[in-house]
Write a protein that holds these residues in place. Structure first.
Motif, PDB file in Angstrom:
ATOM      1  N   CYS A  29     -11.303   3.684   8.012  1.00  0.00           N
ATOM      2  CA  CYS A  29     -10.733   4.724   7.155  1.00  0.00           C
ATOM      3  C   CYS A  29     -11.052   4.464   5.687  1.00  0.00           C
ATOM      4  CB  CYS A  29      -9.220   4.791   7.356  1.00  0.00           C
ATOM      5  SG  CYS A  29      -8.413   6.047   6.370  1.00  0.00           S
ATOM      6  N   ALA A  59      -7.586   2.775  11.203  1.00  0.00           N
ATOM      7  CA  ALA A  59      -7.528   1.628  10.278  1.00  0.00           C
ATOM      8  C   ALA A  59      -8.858   0.894  10.155  1.00  0.00           C
ATOM      9  CB  ALA A  59      -6.425   0.662  10.705  1.00  0.00           C
ATOM     10  N   ARG A  63      -7.395   4.854   2.802  1.00  0.00           N
ATOM     11  CA  ARG A  63      -6.534   3.762   2.340  1.00  0.00           C
ATOM     12  C   ARG A  63      -7.008   3.212   0.994  1.00  0.00           C
ATOM     13  NH1 ARG A  63      -4.984  -1.525   5.980  1.00  0.00           N
ATOM     14  NH2 ARG A  63      -3.363  -2.328   4.626  1.00  0.00           N
ATOM     15  N   ASP A  71       0.824  -1.196   0.000  1.00  0.00           N
ATOM     16  CA  ASP A  71       0.000   0.000   0.000  1.00  0.00           C
ATOM     17  C   ASP A  71       0.863   1.253   0.000  1.00  0.00           C
ATOM     18  OD1 ASP A  71      -2.561  -1.186   0.032  1.00  0.00           O
ATOM     19  OD2 ASP A  71      -2.383  -1.595   2.173  1.00  0.00           O
ATOM     20  N   ARG A  77      -5.128   3.400  -2.686  1.00  0.00           N
ATOM     21  CA  ARG A  77      -4.869   2.169  -3.436  1.00  0.00           C
ATOM     22  C   ARG A  77      -5.383   2.296  -4.874  1.00  0.00           C
ATOM     23  NH1 ARG A  77      -1.370  -1.729  -4.047  1.00  0.00           N
ATOM     24  NH2 ARG A  77      -2.092  -3.728  -3.382  1.00  0.00           N
ATOM     25  N   CYS A 120      -2.382   2.549  12.833  1.00  0.00           N
ATOM     26  CA  CYS A 120      -3.186   3.764  12.739  1.00  0.00           C
ATOM     27  C   CYS A 120      -4.509   3.543  13.472  1.00  0.00           C
ATOM     28  CB  CYS A 120      -3.437   4.103  11.274  1.00  0.00           C
ATOM     29  SG  CYS A 120      -4.533   5.516  11.044  1.00  0.00           S
ATOM     30  N   VAL A 170       0.430   3.823   1.876  1.00  0.00           N
ATOM     31  CA  VAL A 170       0.683   4.141   3.279  1.00  0.00           C
ATOM     32  C   VAL A 170       0.678   2.854   4.087  1.00  0.00           C
ATOM     33  CG1 VAL A 170      -0.221   6.487   3.207  1.00  0.00           C
ATOM     34  CG2 VAL A 170      -1.763   4.607   3.690  1.00  0.00           C
ATOM     35  N   ASP A 171       1.423   2.841   5.170  1.00  0.00           N
ATOM     36  CA  ASP A 171       1.521   1.656   6.021  1.00  0.00           C
ATOM     37  C   ASP A 171       0.625   1.832   7.241  1.00  0.00           C
ATOM     38  OD1 ASP A 171       2.252  -0.669   7.277  1.00  0.00           O
ATOM     39  OD2 ASP A 171       4.256   0.006   7.839  1.00  0.00           O
ATOM     40  N   CYS A 172      -0.625   1.413   7.092  1.00  0.00           N
ATOM     41  CA  CYS A 172      -1.595   1.561   8.171  1.00  0.00           C
ATOM     42  C   CYS A 172      -1.357   0.569   9.305  1.00  0.00           C
ATOM     43  CB  CYS A 172      -3.009   1.378   7.625  1.00  0.00           C
ATOM     44  SG  CYS A 172      -3.441   2.580   6.365  1.00  0.00           S
TER      45      CYS A 172
END
Length: 168
Positions: A109, A106, A112, A93, A116, A103, A95-97
């Motif tokens: 949300c 998560a 994300r 991804d 993607r 996060c 961002v690294d949730c």
């Protein structure tokens, strides 16, 4: 989106190998990894790692010894730029949730998923382009001019050479 340095270098190596010549003073159809690194003005060690991965992917043929060097395979010429970028960037991804500290959003949300989809749109834009496509005029002449090879075209464009709007 920002590409990893290895992805950028992989694309530049493929592009360099897609045009004959380069590597001053005597152009070689099969330059060495060291010559390609010098042409691209990047460290040899980084180039060697990228070349090894490109060889593993079947896009580059690397031969050692006298008469050796690097050559783009037919698969490399027709390789999708999008697929090369995916291979080097990985399928993670944007961002690294789930990082070391997950996060707190998560569970609910929507960002994300949107990120993607944006990442996939980025790859999809690159998918129809091949390595051969991205070295068409004026790029091929510029690549040859990098090393100052005799007879290589420099960065000046003629009046008839217009950049491809898809690639710019």
């Amino acid at each position: 989106m920002r590409l990893l340095r290895s992805t950028d270098l992989a694309l530049r190596v493929l592009m360099r190998l897609a045009v004959p010549g380069g590597s001053a003073p005597a152009p070689s159809p099969t330059p060495t990894t060291r010559e390609v690194a010098a042409d691209m003005k990047v460290p040899y060690t980084h180039t060697a790692k990228v070349v090894a991965e490109l060889q593993h992917m079947g896009l580059v043929d690397a031969r050692r010894g006298r008469g050796g060097g690097l050559a783009l395979t037919e698969k490399g010429r027709t390789a999708s730029v999008g697929q090369v970028v995916r291979a080097f960037e990985g399928d993670g991804d944007v961002v690294d949730c789930e990082g070391t500290v997950a996060c707190p959003l998560a569970g609910g949300c929507r960002l994300r998923g949107a990120l993607r989809r944006a990442q996939e749109a980025f790859f999809a834009t690159l998918d129809p382009l091949t390595v051969t496509d991205v070295v068409a005029t004026p790029t091929g002449a510029l690549l040859l001019g990098l090393s100052g090879a005799p007879g290589a075209a420099g960065p000046d464009r003629g009046a008839g050479d217009r950049p491809d709007p898809v690639l710019d």
